[in-house]
Scaffold this active site. Structure first.
Site, mmCIF file in Angstrom:
data_model
loop_
_atom_site.group_PDB
_atom_site.id
_atom_site.type_symbol
_atom_site.label_atom_id
_atom_site.label_comp_id
_atom_site.label_asym_id
_atom_site.label_seq_id
_atom_site.Cartn_x
_atom_site.Cartn_y
_atom_site.Cartn_z
ATOM 1 C CB CYS A 1 8.122 -69.896 31.237
ATOM 2 S SG CYS A 1 9.766 -69.388 30.702
ATOM 3 C CG HIS B 1 9.360 -74.363 31.931
ATOM 4 N ND1 HIS B 1 8.233 -74.140 31.181
ATOM 5 C CD2 HIS B 1 10.315 -73.541 31.441
ATOM 6 C CE1 HIS B 1 8.503 -73.218 30.261
ATOM 7 N NE2 HIS B 1 9.753 -72.839 30.395
ATOM 8 C CD GLU C 1 6.211 -76.722 32.568
ATOM 9 O OE1 GLU C 1 6.145 -76.114 33.659
ATOM 10 O OE2 GLU C 1 6.447 -76.155 31.487
#
Ligand code: GLN
Length: 541
Positions: A386, A515, A517
Site C-alpha cells: 500500500c 494488502h 497480508e
C-alpha cells in the site's frame, strides 16, 4: 437452535482473549460444527478506521470493506474463513443504529432507552450474524475487561440472552494469574475479583481460561474452582507458549472442546485437526533462520515497543517462512532513523528481505523512500504494501524517471510531479470531511500480467485482494514511468488503476496497492509473501 458462547476478559487486557476466541472456534470447527465469531469493541468510534494504530493496533479489513479490530483477522486466520461486516460491532455503531431507527419512528412512539433498546440491538445483530453464517455456534468476544463501564451493556446483552435461552448460551472468562517475582507464587485473587465483577452483572462464567506464564497446578485449579464457583474440569490451564497457533492444541489437551460441547449437550461429529497439529510441529522444528526487516513508524508507545499495528503483516511473513521450512526472525526498523542518520541505511543489507507496510501521513516518509532506494540499488528483496507501493513509485520517479521532488499529494499537495494522487471521488470526501469508512475499502479485482513476479506467485490472471487507501498511482504519469522501466504487473480492470508494480533486474522488488497480508492463512500462505520469502531465503544462501 444456534448456540452462543460469550468470551469476556478478566484482570487485564492483552492476555490473549482474541487468540482464545479464535482457538475455541478452531477446535469446534475441527469437531465438525459450523462456527462463526463476532468481535464487540466497546468504544464510540463507529469502526476502527478512525483510530491511530498505536492506540488500538492494526486496523483489519474484511472482504466487504469494514475496517475492524485485529481480532477479526485472528478469527479469519484460525477459522480459515472470510468473515463479513456483520461480525463486528462497536458501541458507536449500536448507538448510531438505534438513534437512526428512533428518527425513522421505528420504535412506535415509545421512550427509547439504554436498557433495553441498546442490548436488544446487540442481540439482534448477534442473531443476524449467526443466521448469515448459517452457524451452529457463534462466538462473541466482548472487548475490554469485566468491571469496566464501557462494556457493561454488552454483558447485559449476554445476560438477557442467557435468561431467555438458558440452554444455548455459555460464558467463558479469559483471566490472568500473575506470578509476582517477589512472591514466586501464582496468585488467584485478581481472577476471583474478575468473577465477582461478572457476578455483579448477573453472569456466572461456565469456563475459566487461566492465562499465566506457566501451567496451572492442582492447588490453584482447586482454589479457582471453589472461589469462582466452577468445577475443576472447567478451569483451563493456558500457559504462555512460543506460537499462538499452539493454543488450540493446548486447549484440546485440557479437554476444552469436550467441556463446551457437553454443556450444550452436543457431541463431536468428528475430530480432525491434523493439518493444524502438523503446522505446530513444523513451527517447533524450524531452525533455518530467515531475517526480515519491517520499516514502520507505529511501534512505540512511551517506553515500550509494540508490533500490534502490523500484526497481519507479521503473521503473513511467518506463514510464508514456516511453509518454506524456515524460522522467522522479524526486526522492527524505525523509518525516521534513516532520515536522521542515513549512514544507518547500510544495516538493511544484513536482512534477507525488507517490507515497507501501509501507513499514513508525512512522518517517516522520507526515511522509507531512502530505504527503498537502498534496497533497490543493493538488490535486497523488497515487498511494499500500500503506502509501500506508493513510496516505491515516488522513489522510482525521483531517481530513475528524472522527476525531482516527485511525491504523493498526501504529503506534498503542491508537488510538480504528483505521481500518487487522489481519485476525484476522494477529493470530494476530503473537502466535505467525509473521512470515516470512505477510503477505497475491501475486495477489488486485479488483473495480473504474465511473465512477472506477480504472475509467478499467483499463477493465474484474475485475483481479488483487499484495499484500504485514499490515494492511487496517478495514471497521468504511468506511461513515462513505464517507459523508464517500472513494470505495472497488476491493474484493476474496472477502473484501470495500478494494483501491482515491480522492477526487472532485481531478485524481488514488488509493491502492491492492496494488502495481501489480510488474506494470508497459516495453512495457506499468501502467494506474494511466499515468493518474497523464497527470494529472501535465496539471498541468505
Ligand atoms: N496513506 C495511503 C493512502 O491513503 C496509503 C494507505 C495504506 O498504506 N493503507 O492511500
Amino acid at each position: 437452535m444456534t448456540k452462543y458462547i460469550f468470551v469476556c476478559g478478566g484482570v487485564m487486557s492483552g492476555i490473549g482473549k482474541g487468540v482464545s476466541t479464535s482457538s475455541i472456534g478452531r477446535i469446534l470447527k475441527s469437531r465438525g460444527f459450523r462456527v462463526t465469531a463476532v468481535k464487540i469493541d466497546p468504544y464510540i468510534n463507529v469502526d476502527a478506521g478512525t483510530m491511530n494504530p498505536i492506540e488500538h493496533g492494526e486496523v483489519f479489513v474484511t472482504e466487504d470493506g469494514v475496517e475492524c479490530d485485529q481480532d477479526v483477522g485472528n478469527y479469519e486466520r484460525f477459522l480459515d474463513e472470510n468473515l463479513p461486516r456483520d461480525n463486528y460491532m462497536t458501541t458507536g455503531l449500536i448507538y448510531q443504529t438505534v438513534i437512526q431507527r428512533e428518527r425513522n419512528l421505528e420504535y412506535g412512539g415509545r421512550c427509547v432507552e439504554t436498557i433495553p433498546h441498546i442490548p436488544e440491538e446487540v442481540i439482534r445483530r448477534l442473531e443476524r450474524a449467526g443466521k448469515k453464517a448459517k452457524a451452529e455456534l457463534v462466538l462473541i468476544e466482548i472487548g475490554g475487561t469485566v468491571g469496566e463501564y464501557q462494556n457493561a451493556l454488552f454483558l447485559e446483552a449476554g445476560r438477557i440472552m442467557r435468561l431467555t435461552h438458558p440452554k444455548d448460551v455459555l460464558f467463558v472468562l479469559v483471566s490472568y494469574l500473575p506470578v509476582p517475582k517477589m512472591i514466586g507464587e501464582m496468585k488467584t485473587k485478581p481472577t476471583q475479583y474478575a468473577v465477582r465483577s461478572m457476578n455483579y452483572a448477573g453472569i456466572q462464567p461456565d469456563i475459566i481460561i487461566a492465562r499465566s506464564v506457566m501451567p496451572l497446578d492442582e492447588p490453584r485449579k482447586r482454589k479457582i474452582s471453589i472461589f469462582c464457583n466452577v468445577s475443576p474440569e472447567d478451569v483451563i490451564s493456558a500457559p504462555d507458549i512460543t506460537t499462538i497457533y499452539e493454543v488450540p492444541v493446548n486447549f484440546e489437551k485440557e479437554r476444552l472442546g469436550d467441556r463446551l460441547l457437553s454443556k450444550f449437550e452436543l457431541r463431536s461429529r468428528k475430530k480432525n485437526n491434523k493439518d493444524w497439529e502438523r503446522l505446530v510441529r513444523k513451527i517447533r522444528r524450524a531452525n533455518r533462520v530467515v531475517t526480515i526487516g519491517i520499516i514502520g513508524k507505529y511501534f512505540g508507545t512511551g517506553s515500550f515497543t509494540l508490533a500490534d499495528s502490523y500484526i497481519s503483516v507479521i503473521e503473513a511473513l511467518k506463514h510464508a517462512i514456516w511453509a518454506g521450512g524456515g524460522k522467522p526472525e522479524l526486526v522492527w526498523l524505525n523509518a525516521e532513523k534513516y532520515e536522521k542518520d542515513p549512514k544507518s541505511l547500510k544495516e538493511l543489507k544484513e536482512f534477507d528481505g525488507i517490507v515497507v507496510p501501509g501507513g499514513f501521513g508525512a512522518r517517516g516518509v522520507e526515511g522509507k523512500i531512502k530505504a527503498i532506494e537502498y534496497v533497490r540499488k543493493n538488490k535486497v528483496p523488497f515487498l511494499g504494501l500500500c503506502y509501500g507501493l506508493q513510496l516505491a513509485v515516488v522513489e522510482f520517479a525521483r531517481h530513475i524517471a528524472r522527476m525531482p521532488g516527485a511525491n504523493t499529494t498526501e504529503v506534498a499537495p503542491k508537488t510538480k510531479y504528483p505521481v500518487v494522487d487522489t481519485l476525484p471521488e476522494q477529493l470530494i470526501n476530503i473537502s466535505e470531511k467525509h473521512l470515516g469508512g470512505s477510503m477505497r475499502l475491501g475486495a477489488y479485482t486485479c488483473e495480473v500480467k504474465k511473465g512477472t513476479h506477480a504472475y509467478r506467485a499467483y499463477k493465474t490472471k484474475l485475483v481479488s485482494e483487499r484495499h484500504r487507501h485514499r490515494y492511487e498511482v496517478n495514471n497521468d504519469f504511468r506511461e513515462t514511468l513505464e517507459a523508464r522501466g517500472l513494470i505495472v504487473s497488476g491493474v484493476n480492470p474496472e477502473r484501470n488503476l495500478v494494483e501491482i508494480v515491480e522492477l526487472k533486474n532485481h531478485p524481488f522488488f514488488v509493491g502492491t496497492q492492496f494488502h495481501p497480508e489480510f488474506k494470508s492463512r497459516p495453512l495457506n500462505p499468501h502467494p506474494l509473501f511466499r515468493e518474497f520469502i523464497r527470494a529472501a531465503a535465496k539471498k541468505r544462501k
